[in-house]
Design an enzyme around this catalytic site. Sequence first.
Site, PDB file in Angstrom:
ATOM      1  N   GLY A   1       0.849  -1.188   0.000  1.00 55.39           N
ATOM      2  CA  GLY A   1       0.000   0.000   0.000  1.00 55.39           C
ATOM      3  C   GLY A   1       0.877   1.228   0.000  1.00 55.39           C
TER       4      GLY A   1
ATOM      5  CE  LYS B   1       8.718  21.435  -1.914  1.00 56.26           C
ATOM      6  NZ  LYS B   1       9.220  20.075  -2.101  1.00 56.26           N
TER       7      LYS B   1
ATOM      8  CG  LEU C   1      10.523   3.863  -1.383  1.00 56.77           C
ATOM      9  CD1 LEU C   1      10.349   3.796   0.131  1.00 56.77           C
ATOM     10  CD2 LEU C   1      11.579   4.885  -1.767  1.00 56.77           C
TER      11      LEU C   1
END
Lengths: 511, 372
Positions: free
Chosen positions: A27, A93, A345
């Site tokens: 997830g 941002k 990742l």
Amino acid sequence: MFSAHGRHDGAPAMTQGSIKSIVIVGGGAAGWMTALALSRMAPPALRSVVLVESPEIGTIGVGEATLPTIRSFNAWAGLDEAAIVRDSHATFKLGIEFRGWRGDGGAFFHGFGDYGPDIAGLAPYHQIVRLGLAGSLGDFSLPTVAARVGRFAPPAGREGTLAASYSYAYHFDAGLYAAHLREVAIAAGTLHVQGRVDHVAVNGESGLIENVRLDDGRTIAGDLFIDCSGFRALLIGGALGAAFEDWSHWLPTDRAWVVPCAGGGEITPFTRATATTAGWRWRIPLQHRIGNGQVYASGFQDDEAALSNLLAGLEGAPFAEPRLLRFRAGHRRRFWSGNCVAIGLSGGFLEPLESTSIHLIERGIGFLIERFPSTGFDPALARDYDRLMTQAFASIRDFIILHYRLNRRTEPFWRMMRDQPIPDALAHQIELFVETGEIAINDPRSFAAPSWAAILFGMGLVPRHYHPLADREPREAVAAHLGRGCRMIADLVAAMPSHRRFVSRFAGEGA
Amino acid sequence: MTLSIAVIGSGVEAWLYVSLLARLLRGYGSVILVPVGPADAVGMIALPPSIEVAHRLLGIAPSDIAAIGQPRHGIRIARSIGGEARIPYGAYGNPQGKPFAGQWLRLRAAGKAAPLAAYSVNAALLAGAALRRDADVEVVRTISTGWQVDTVRYRTILATSARRLGIAQGAPFAAVEREGERATGLRLADGDRIAADLVVDASEGTAALLDPSIGWRNTCVAVGSADQRFDGPEPFAIAAILSAAARLVNLLPRPGSIPVLSAEYRRLLDVERTAMTAADAALRRLVDRSCALPDAALARFDALYGAAGLLPDDPQPWLPDQWLSCLDMAGLSPTHLDGEASPAAERELADWVARVARSVIVRANELEFRGE
């Protein structure tokens, strides 16, 4: 009995034929972004998207700061911006402030915008250098000026106007963002299965993954598997053995302490990256807390000292015990192997200095959708995917190395980062800028010239020469033009609300 | 620092290059053209659609070009197996609609598509049709046109433009003067010497003045056909001249910086060369498959198109639509297309075919373009 639409009978995975079932392992932001994107894409033959997630395994959550490209993803995926801001405690941002990188105690800003339009056919940097204003580059950047005074408003107006000339991203709680995506993805048809994968069945003949088995005995078969299992890389690394291209010799930071803490009054509309003894510390302001992290090279600083660095820099009481993350810069040589694609990742890691983790997830999803193997696994699609992802990683890697290369700090880590060999392409980019003021862009899909300019000038480089044609324009006229630009920026910024006020109003909490 | 550039050449490429340099340099430095060998042979020369930008920059009116040639709506290739392959310029389908290639390939797989040419007004014009006065404005917007012009008269137009921009012409070329690997200037046939900071070979390869394929090294630059020859039917050398002039001006020498600027020039040139070489190879393959040379980029484009109908998306001398024509005519067909085009897309494309057909006047002997 498991009742996903996908097969769960252990039948062999296909080698050719329509993709009917997709299994996403993991997830977090990567898994749920992928699930939502594939559900939205809805290839014609697709019957199921199953996401398998272990409730026991936490997500990394280092990707709390993003790049403006996430807004394109959110819009494409049909997400409501106000709901994201509200649900993930997001703030806006305008860029990243770098403190202490030059070694002189100063700071500079990488804003999400340019420094004005070309002047007589030349990038504005040439005139800025000519007029001796290189140290004031930020004055020509609307997001930089707005960030300095803590104000924010989204770009507006006609394309090509100053008010529309910048962009913005978000700071958010990546776990909450993933939870928001989970809700939308499940509504869009993704099947959510909770369980821990304890075995991946690979067909010995075809080399394709057939199914994953959960620790409660259930098996989930699929035609296409997406590995979003994070650093564990259960499928692409563990089951398929895709080799890892190690870049730690270029980017030796390998650990990070992370901890959230209480925030103060104003919320800054930017991420802060402060250089420290053997790495850097991030500060990411959310609505109700501040995310903090200390990235460091364990070869130059021990864990305790790094943790002390982090805790000493906190602005409020910590909200949790600090967590230690370990990582290695680099990527899988194959992002796509057989019927498995690594996104997030599991495919690779670059330290979050420029907030690129979620951006790389977006790139992976985008490239996959463009090359979706609807009716079978053609090696040409996989190799092209690998080519594009490798290029994406390499260009971001070079951009990150640039920050270290140009430092003027005196600690051993920083001296090494300044002196060690760098990739040839980056060496060329730096030399070109130093000698001529030109900025070479190797990957047009990645950071553009204004981003490179922000770091090159911000780190104190001033080109030895500017473009010869810059002298064709009268100096006074150029100075007046640049001055007008600065005044227009100041006027626009003055009309913006404070960031906190904007966030409060936008998130529906009342001003 | 002042800059003197000596350009060697007598043909269209040299005059086009010096004109563009003079226009883009806006009076900075000096440019001299030194003729070498015979001027271009008489006959016609093809110009790609991108020439329009150069003509606008140089103030050359479309009517001046129309007076010496005719529009070129695409590429015509005589095939060794007989017949002609046609690659129209411009876009297929309605640019405001869904991406054309994916929809058309799916419709074709379902047997519901018209021939590719029916979706392009350029294809109709290339086949000899005429544009109606009341042609659909949206259809007209998709037209992209190169030219086929008289070489001598075109060179004259360029030379006039160059002189107006202050380009001087020296006596004929005799030799390159060198110090080691650096060219320092030129010796002319009348015995004069010209010192130059940069010596540019735009001789179209007739004189082999500098090493081939150098791009830019030291003080030597080679452009257009003098840098790389293209044997296919598309005038890539002219397109390369346009970009070479812009690239040199963008990377104008600064004191002591030629090594790094020339390295950047070559990096950018390599990207362009890779794309043009692949496109050139794709066209030559249409002439005669047995003569096609292997090309790594073309092999990648073939594989991606063959797998899923993907068209090149890295920098290209063409629009993706020219690649669609080229790959389709080479007999490639995607093997992994999912699903069908939506009914809406089917209606949109059918509507576009009708709008194209209504926008042109097809003469009786050109009906084959419409597959009738």
